[in-house]
Design a protein around this motif. Structure first.
Motif, short mmCIF file in Angstrom:
data_model
loop_
_atom_site.label_atom_id
_atom_site.label_comp_id
_atom_site.label_asym_id
_atom_site.label_seq_id
_atom_site.Cartn_x
_atom_site.Cartn_y
_atom_site.Cartn_z
N CYS A 74 0.90 -1.17 -0.04
CA CYS A 74 -0.07 0.00 0.07
C CYS A 74 0.77 1.19 -0.14
CB CYS A 74 -0.81 -0.13 1.30
SG CYS A 74 -1.82 1.55 1.59
N CYS B 245 -0.31 3.45 3.51
CA CYS B 245 0.19 3.04 4.91
C CYS B 245 1.30 2.28 5.09
CB CYS B 245 -1.04 2.67 5.60
SG CYS B 245 -1.36 0.84 5.09
N CYS C 131 -5.59 -2.75 -0.09
CA CYS C 131 -4.61 -2.61 1.01
C CYS C 131 -5.31 -3.69 2.04
CB CYS C 131 -4.42 -1.35 1.58
SG CYS C 131 -3.48 -1.50 3.31
N CYS D 216 -5.75 -0.50 5.44
CA CYS D 216 -6.44 0.74 5.24
C CYS D 216 -7.43 0.56 4.16
CB CYS D 216 -5.52 1.90 5.29
SG CYS D 216 -5.00 2.13 3.62
N SER E 296 -7.09 1.08 1.00
CA SER E 296 -6.79 1.85 -0.14
C SER E 296 -6.46 1.00 -1.39
CB SER E 296 -5.35 2.80 0.38
OG SER E 296 -4.77 3.15 -0.94
#
Ligand SMILES: [Zn+2]
Length: 438
Positions: free
Chosen positions: A304, A307, A320, A323, A325
């Motif tokens: 990711c 993060c 991800c 998170c 994403s």
């Protein structure tokens, strides 16, 4: 200062020429050099042609070192080697068109930009002045432009190509990585590609510009290099010769950039066929071996960008695991252990080579495709490197494919024939010797 009359007298004395003869010769030479040589320069050339020794220091006036020049100085004379030529430019002012070209001169004490205007630009476009040419600027004017000094010919200015110099000027030199500092111009450097970053594009003024970035190394260190708009495909182990690059402060220190004014030459060492047991660090090898294990647990590494957590392919996109994403950096991967009977080594395909192998089955069918290699003979080409963690040798693979069996057999037969041929030759040589001995 310069003494034309003294030099004239010396030539007359030593050659026995008449004054009129010398005048005609000077006039002819001045025409030949089309204003590039001063009268003194011409006399000097004539003296040289007749083997007359001239005390350069006294006859050619006071030359200054480039490093000593200050803004606002007039009538300066400097000698420098052209280390870089910028592309000629055209401009329009008050309805009139003009041209100019900038050259960077260096004499070892410093660098300065010399600007040539209008007709003098032809000296560069016709190749009379090239990179590496030594120039003497007589009656130059030092100006400051954007905080940098530049030199232009004054009203009485003259340019001398390949003047006599007391000591040879330093050649445009190649930098070593440890010598690089930000804001250098005209960087020549030779680097071995250690790692190639993914190709990228940036948009500038509505134009998409592609760039290739890599980590290059010499024996003093490594540096990130960015090649702008250059159509080159690099591989680990390639030797890249950069001419006319420049340096910048990047996020991770000094970087070398190569733009329109620079050039790149890539030398690719050939792959040499080797048995795995014979492989040494740095070798560019080709080998045929059997895949005995697939070591990579996944056909990719996905991280990711937001993060730093691992990401997964959910069947449609990269997500991800932490998170959620979808801004994910993906590197296709395939790590194998291969054995050719002499030894076994780890062989890693990272990025583009892995993606080429997986083809359309990436990422969904990639794992299966990797496992299908088990027990198969493969042909691999790549570079042998030392694993940083285990310090064991491994191969960073550029190409993975099927061994070309007919070719393999052909090569083997050829080797056998060569051996037989050698034996035949030795035999006939022995026979010949015996014949001679009689
Ligand atoms: Zn995340």
């Amino acid at each position: 200062m310069v003494d034309v009359e003294e030099l004239r007298k010396k030539i007359l004395e030593k050659t026995g020429m008449s004054r009129a003869e010398l005048d005609r010769l000077v006039e002819k030479k001045m025409r030949e050099y089309a204003g590039l040589l001063t009268e003194l320069g011409v006399l000097y050339t004539i003296a040289k042609e007749h083997g007359i020794e001239v005390d350069i220091d006294r006859s050619l006036g006071f030359r200054k070192k480039i490093g000593e020049l200050r803004a606002g100085e007039k009538d300066v004379t400097v000698v420098g080697r052209v280390v870089r030529i910028l592309p000629p430019r055209e401009f329009k002012r008050d309805g009139r068109k003009g041209r100019y070209v900038s050259l960077i001169l260096s004499d070892g004490t410093g660098e300065i930009r010399l600007v040539l205007w209008n007709r003098d630009v032809d000296l560069v476009t016709s190749g009379k002045i090239k990179k590496g040419t030594v120039l003497e600027v007589i009656n130059g004017k030092v100006e400051e432009f954007n905080g940098r000094l530049s030199l232009r010919l004054g009203y009485m200015g003259r340019l001398l190509i390949d003047p006599e110099v007391e000591e040879p000027l330093p050649e445009p030199r190649r930098y070593r990585v440890e010598e690089l500092t930000p804001n250098l111009n005209d960087v020549d450097i030779e680097l071995t590609v250690e790692r190639v970053f993914d190709d990228k594009e940036v948009e500038a003024r509505g134009e998409k510009i592609r760039y290739v970035a890599f980590l290059g190394r010499d024996d003093t260190g490594s540096v990130r290099v960015v090649l702008w708009g250059k159509d080159v495909e690099l591989r680990r182990g390639d030797v890249v010769l950069i001419r006319g690059g420049y340096t910048r402060e990047g996020r991770l220190g000094v970087e070398v950039h190569v733009g329109r004014g620079g050039s790149v030459e890539v030398r690719r060492l050939p792959y040499v066929r080797k048995r795995l047991a014979e492989v040494e660090e740095g070798d560019r090898i080709e080998a045929v071996a059997t895949v005995v294990a697939v070591l990579s647990s996944k056909p990719y590494s996905a991280v990711c960008r937001d993060c730093g957590s691992p990401a997964e392919w959910d069947g449609e996109r990269w997500v991800c695991t932490s998170c959620g994403s979808t801004n994910v950096r993906v590197t296709p991967l395939l790590v194998l252990r291969v054995d050719d009977g002499s030894s076994n080594l780890r062989a890693a395909l990272i990025g583009a080579p892995a993606l080429r192998f997986y083809g359309g089955s990436f990422p969904s069918g990639a794992e299966e495709k990797a496992l299908s290699l088990l027990g198969r003979d493969v042909l691999l080409r790549g570079t042998a490197v030392k694993n940083e963690v285990t310090s064991a040798l491994e191969i960073i693979v550029d190409e993975l494919g099927d061994p070309d069996l007919p070719r393999e057999i052909h090569d083997l037969l050829q080797k056998v024939e060569e051996r037989l041929g050698e034996r035949e030759e030795t035999k006939s040589r022995e026979v010949f010797k015996e014949e001679e001995g009689r």
